[in-house]
Design an enzyme around this catalytic site. Structure first.
Site, PDB file in Angstrom:
ATOM      1  N   SER A 109       0.831  -1.214   0.000  1.00 51.69           N
ATOM      2  CA  SER A 109       0.000   0.000   0.000  1.00 51.69           C
ATOM      3  C   SER A 109       0.858   1.254   0.000  1.00 51.69           C
ATOM      4  O   SER A 109       1.998   1.241   0.470  1.00 51.69           O
ATOM      5  CB  SER A 109      -0.892   0.029   1.240  1.00 51.69           C
ATOM      6  OG  SER A 109      -1.702  -1.104   1.295  1.00 51.69           O
TER       7      SER A 109
HETATM    8  N1  SAH Z   1      -0.160  -5.152   3.964  1.00 52.36           N
HETATM    9  C1  SAH Z   1       0.577  -5.486   2.787  1.00 52.36           C
HETATM   10  C2  SAH Z   1      -0.270  -5.217   1.545  1.00 52.36           C
HETATM   11  C3  SAH Z   1      -0.360  -6.427   0.723  1.00 52.36           C
HETATM   12  S1  SAH Z   1      -1.591  -6.372  -0.559  1.00 52.36           S
HETATM   13  C4  SAH Z   1       1.922  -4.771   2.732  1.00 52.36           C
HETATM   14  O1  SAH Z   1       2.208  -3.936   3.627  1.00 52.36           O
HETATM   15  O2  SAH Z   1       2.716  -5.061   1.851  1.00 52.36           O
HETATM   16  C5  SAH Z   1      -2.825  -7.456   0.091  1.00 52.36           C
HETATM   17  C6  SAH Z   1      -2.386  -8.871   0.352  1.00 52.36           C
HETATM   18  O3  SAH Z   1      -3.542  -9.595   0.768  1.00 52.36           O
HETATM   19  C7  SAH Z   1      -1.810  -9.627  -0.824  1.00 52.36           C
HETATM   20  O4  SAH Z   1      -0.507 -10.019  -0.532  1.00 52.36           O
HETATM   21  C8  SAH Z   1      -2.742 -10.839  -0.973  1.00 52.36           C
HETATM   22  O5  SAH Z   1      -2.078 -12.018  -1.332  1.00 52.36           O
HETATM   23  C9  SAH Z   1      -3.322 -10.945   0.422  1.00 52.36           C
HETATM   24  N2  SAH Z   1      -4.581 -11.692   0.537  1.00 52.36           N
HETATM   25  C10 SAH Z   1      -5.611 -11.755  -0.322  1.00 52.36           C
HETATM   26  N3  SAH Z   1      -6.583 -12.546   0.175  1.00 52.36           N
HETATM   27  C11 SAH Z   1      -6.157 -12.991   1.378  1.00 52.36           C
HETATM   28  C12 SAH Z   1      -6.701 -13.861   2.369  1.00 52.36           C
HETATM   29  N4  SAH Z   1      -7.905 -14.438   2.243  1.00 52.36           N
HETATM   30  N5  SAH Z   1      -5.970 -14.105   3.488  1.00 52.36           N
HETATM   31  C13 SAH Z   1      -4.740 -13.534   3.648  1.00 52.36           C
HETATM   32  N6  SAH Z   1      -4.170 -12.711   2.743  1.00 52.36           N
HETATM   33  C14 SAH Z   1      -4.869 -12.439   1.632  1.00 52.36           C
END
Ligand code: SAH
Length: 191
Positions: free
Chosen positions: A33
């Protein structure tokens, strides 16, 4: 946020863009993000030292690291990441920052929460969900707070929930765009 070296949480090839205020690609079609969104979410979540926090969507581990700096050694951040390779990479990034005693990254379906360590003082979701998954509200402490982007696949509203006994207080914090939540309570179709 100044304490967390964001360049350690992006792929090496885009290291020089790490401090731009925009999301960045982290592989597997996912993104870290934008710093302003991490800042807004940390502020709205009203985090305190000692809080036990659940993150759904660990990705690079960056957002969890920023939260760890606020909750400190008396607190803990459990972060669930769906994609195995990202969970592994996120763990390495957290270790590089020396935050592995505060942040635990677990591979799994975070749309179901993480019952093992529930209840949580705070829960935040960093991917877009059609609605708030019921287990997340169930796994929240009384007076606990939850932030989640809900809405459509391509545009969402950042929604805040606060548990007050049997009552749930809800507030909208405006428009946002996140990658879709997968798993049991996530989106069904992917293109
Ligand atoms: N907080 C992260 C942002 C990652 S983007 C950072 O600081 O980098 C959102 C993430 O959610 C992705 O990596 C994706 O794989 C994950 N995601 C999607 N569905 C999910 C689920 N059901 N459980 C856990 N993670 C999930």
């Amino acid at each position: 946020m100044m304490k967390v070296p964001r360049h350690l949480f992006v792929p090496k090839v885009i290291e020089s863009y790490a401090y731009h205020d925009c999301p960045q690609q982290i592989g597997e079609g996912q993104t870290i993000s934008a710093p302003h969104m991490v800042g807004i979410m940390v502020e709205k979540l009203d985090l305190r030292s000692g809080h036990k926090v659940l993150e759904v969507g660990g990705g690079s581990g960056y957002h969890a690291a920023v939260v760890a700096e606020v909750v400190g050694k008396k607190g803990h951040v459990y972060s669930v990441e769906y994609i195995e390779s990202l969970a592994k990479w996120g763990k390495e990034n957290i270790k590089k920052c020396g935050l592995d005693d505060i942040v635990t990254i677990i591979q799994g379906d975070g749309s179901k929460g993480l019952l093992e360590y529930a209840p949580y003082d705070r829960i935040f979701v960093t991917c877009a969900s059609p609605d708030v998954p019921p287990p997340l509200l169930e796994q929240l402490n009384d007076k606990g707070k939850l932030l989640i982007p809900t809405g459509g696949r391509h545009y969402q509203t950042l929604v805040y929930y606060e548990k007050r006994g049997k009552k749930i207080v809800k507030k909208d914090y405006g428009g946002c765009v996140f990658v879709p939540l997968r798993g049991k309570y996530g989106f069904r179709l992917f293109s």
